[in-house]
Write an enzyme that holds these catalytic residues in place. Structure first.
Site, PDB file in Angstrom:
ATOM      1  N   ASP A 190       1.664   4.014   2.790  1.00 44.46           N
ATOM      2  CA  ASP A 190       0.613   4.856   2.199  1.00 44.46           C
ATOM      3  C   ASP A 190       1.221   6.029   1.407  1.00 44.46           C
ATOM      4  O   ASP A 190       1.423   5.896   0.202  1.00 44.46           O
ATOM      5  CB  ASP A 190      -0.361   5.341   3.282  1.00 44.46           C
ATOM      6  N   ASP A 191       1.482   7.134   2.082  1.00 38.84           N
ATOM      7  CA  ASP A 191       2.047   8.328   1.421  1.00 38.84           C
ATOM      8  C   ASP A 191       3.214   8.822   2.275  1.00 38.84           C
ATOM      9  O   ASP A 191       3.091   9.818   3.003  1.00 38.84           O
ATOM     10  CB  ASP A 191       0.966   9.414   1.318  1.00 38.84           C
TER      11      ASP A 191
ATOM     12  N   HIS B   1      -9.575   0.912  -1.279  1.00 44.83           N
ATOM     13  CA  HIS B   1      -9.555   1.552   0.031  1.00 44.83           C
ATOM     14  C   HIS B   1     -10.984   1.468   0.576  1.00 44.83           C
ATOM     15  O   HIS B   1     -11.935   1.883  -0.105  1.00 44.83           O
ATOM     16  CB  HIS B   1      -9.179   3.026  -0.081  1.00 44.83           C
TER      17      HIS B   1
ATOM     18  N   HIS C 112       0.865  -1.197   0.000  1.00 46.28           N
ATOM     19  CA  HIS C 112       0.000   0.000   0.000  1.00 46.28           C
ATOM     20  C   HIS C 112       0.890   1.232   0.000  1.00 46.28           C
ATOM     21  O   HIS C 112       1.286   1.726   1.061  1.00 46.28           O
ATOM     22  CB  HIS C 112      -0.919  -0.032   1.229  1.00 46.28           C
TER      23      HIS C 112
ATOM     24  N   GLU D  31     -11.389   3.223   5.834  1.00 48.78           N
ATOM     25  CA  GLU D  31     -10.370   4.152   6.360  1.00 48.78           C
ATOM     26  C   GLU D  31     -11.130   5.224   7.144  1.00 48.78           C
ATOM     27  O   GLU D  31     -10.950   5.356   8.354  1.00 48.78           O
ATOM     28  CB  GLU D  31      -9.562   4.770   5.209  1.00 48.78           C
TER      29      GLU D  31
HETATM   30  N1  ADE Z   1      -4.739   8.642  -1.959  1.00 44.05           N
HETATM   31  C1  ADE Z   1      -3.501   8.683  -1.462  1.00 44.05           C
HETATM   32  N2  ADE Z   1      -3.511   8.308  -0.179  1.00 44.05           N
HETATM   33  C2  ADE Z   1      -4.779   7.993   0.143  1.00 44.05           C
HETATM   34  C3  ADE Z   1      -5.425   7.522   1.304  1.00 44.05           C
HETATM   35  N3  ADE Z   1      -4.781   7.273   2.437  1.00 44.05           N
HETATM   36  N4  ADE Z   1      -6.751   7.330   1.267  1.00 44.05           N
HETATM   37  C4  ADE Z   1      -7.436   7.569   0.148  1.00 44.05           C
HETATM   38  N5  ADE Z   1      -6.882   8.008  -0.973  1.00 44.05           N
HETATM   39  C5  ADE Z   1      -5.556   8.212  -0.984  1.00 44.05           C
HETATM   40 ZN    ZN Z   2      -3.821   4.740   0.500  1.00 45.65          ZN
END
Ligand code: ADE
Ligand code: ZN
Length: 333
Positions: A278-279, A197, A17, A200
């Protein structure tokens, strides 16, 4: 006893992810802006980093989509991917299945080809340089409509033999999985894996829709599935992998404190949880940082289980999974 850091970084692991656009570090954003002659509305890396304060998913998405505007050429996508793999390799990642958001780029006029060929070239460079294998997962932006998702799937047609699957990301609440049932069915009939996703910020019902309507092979996040005991039983029984992202959950206020992160509960309930970043450029760390964030609340055996789950939940062929599991055994003894 504290788990040694060398154990966390040395443990062979897969990352399942990771939004490649979310690995765009502030320094790199300035570099790309300079080489593409683009103005960005921040005076310095420090000022940009200081803007990374989010109280919910949408706060992050607004800045993340704006940041991606510095990506303009195949070389940018190549360099972005290669920089991610360098960091992932340092964290013990030996395989990664990475998300990309083509609509973020095609909607501002870039051809799909620039994005896909740039990323694929970066992945090839990374395998040659670091030995890390990888595949691509094309994500549909759920705040856009079904027709736009179909257009994107069509644009991807010439690359489908190099894309492992499709995913669903962006603003969750108000954009249930049901909106994309038909495009996921079309992707499935092209032989693509399906992930989404769900749970969340959205309710457990969205996770049920992702299972029933999108026929997902893997669940991204899934935190709110824990609110439904029947759903937990179903996910555990089916061996559904959950790609959990501790630092993301903290930064986006999905979880208030690392001590309250649900990963220990997920493991106790028999869920196939994995740890991911994730990011990472926006949330404060790559995959090993995410393991570190929850390690104080876990046993050594749990970290081994998480690493094993990352391969068991991957889309690698069985023989490769077996090989990676043996490498974990050899490392952990
Ligand atoms: N795009 C990038 N990161 C995300 C996340 N955590 N949830 C939804 N969309 C995303
Ligand atoms: Zn994500």
């Amino acid at each position: 006893m504290a788990i040694p850091d060398a154990f966390i970084t040395g443990l062979p692991k897969a990352e399942l992810h990771l939004h490649i656009e979310g690995s765009l570090e502030p320094e790199q954003m300035f570099d790309f802006a300079r080489r593409n002659r683009i103005q960005i509305p921040f005076a310095s890396v420090e000022e940009l980093r200081a803007a990374y304060k989010f109280s919910q998913l949408q706060d992050f998405l607004d800045i993340y989509y704006r940041g991606a505007d510095v990506l303009r050429t195949e070389a940018d996508f190549h360099d972005l991917a290669l920089a991610y793999f360098e960091r992932a390799h340092a964290d013990g990642v030996v395989h990664a299945e990475i998300f990309f958001d083509p609509q973020t780029h095609t909607d501002r006029g870039l051809p799909f080809q620039v994005v896909a060929d740039g990323l694929l070239a970066g992945m090839t460079s990374a395998e040659a340089r670091y030995g890390v294998t990888s595949s691509l997962i094309l994500c549909f932006l759920r705040h856009l409509d079904e027709a736009a998702a179909f257009t994107t799937l069509q644009a991807a047609e010439p690359w489908l033999d190099r894309i492992a699957g499709v995913g669903l990301d962006s603003s969750e609440v108000g954009h249930p999985p049901s909106k994309f049932a038909r495009v996921f069915a079309a992707a499935g009939s092209e032989g693509l894996k399906r992930v989404a996703h769900a749970g969340e910020e959205g309710p457990p019902e969205y996770v049920v829709e992702a299972l029933d309507l999108l026929k997902i092979d893997r669940l991204d996040h899934g935190n709110r599935a824990l609110e439904s005991p029947e759903l937990v039983t179903r996910l555990a029984r089916n061996g559904m992998a959950l790609t959990v992202c501790p630092l993301s959950n903290l930064k986006l206020c999905v979880v208030g404190d690392a001590a309250d992160h649900p990963i220990p509960i997920m493991l106790k309930q028999g869920l196939r949880a994995t740890i991911n970043s994730d990011d990472p450029a926006y949330f404060g760390g790559y995959v090993a940082d995410n393991y570190r964030a929850v390690a104080p609340y876990l046993e050594r055996e749990d970290l081994i289980t998480l690493a094993r789950n990352s391969f068991l939940g991957s889309f690698l062929p069985d023989a490769a999974v077996t090989r990676h599991l043996s490498a974990i055994d050899a490392f952990a003894g």
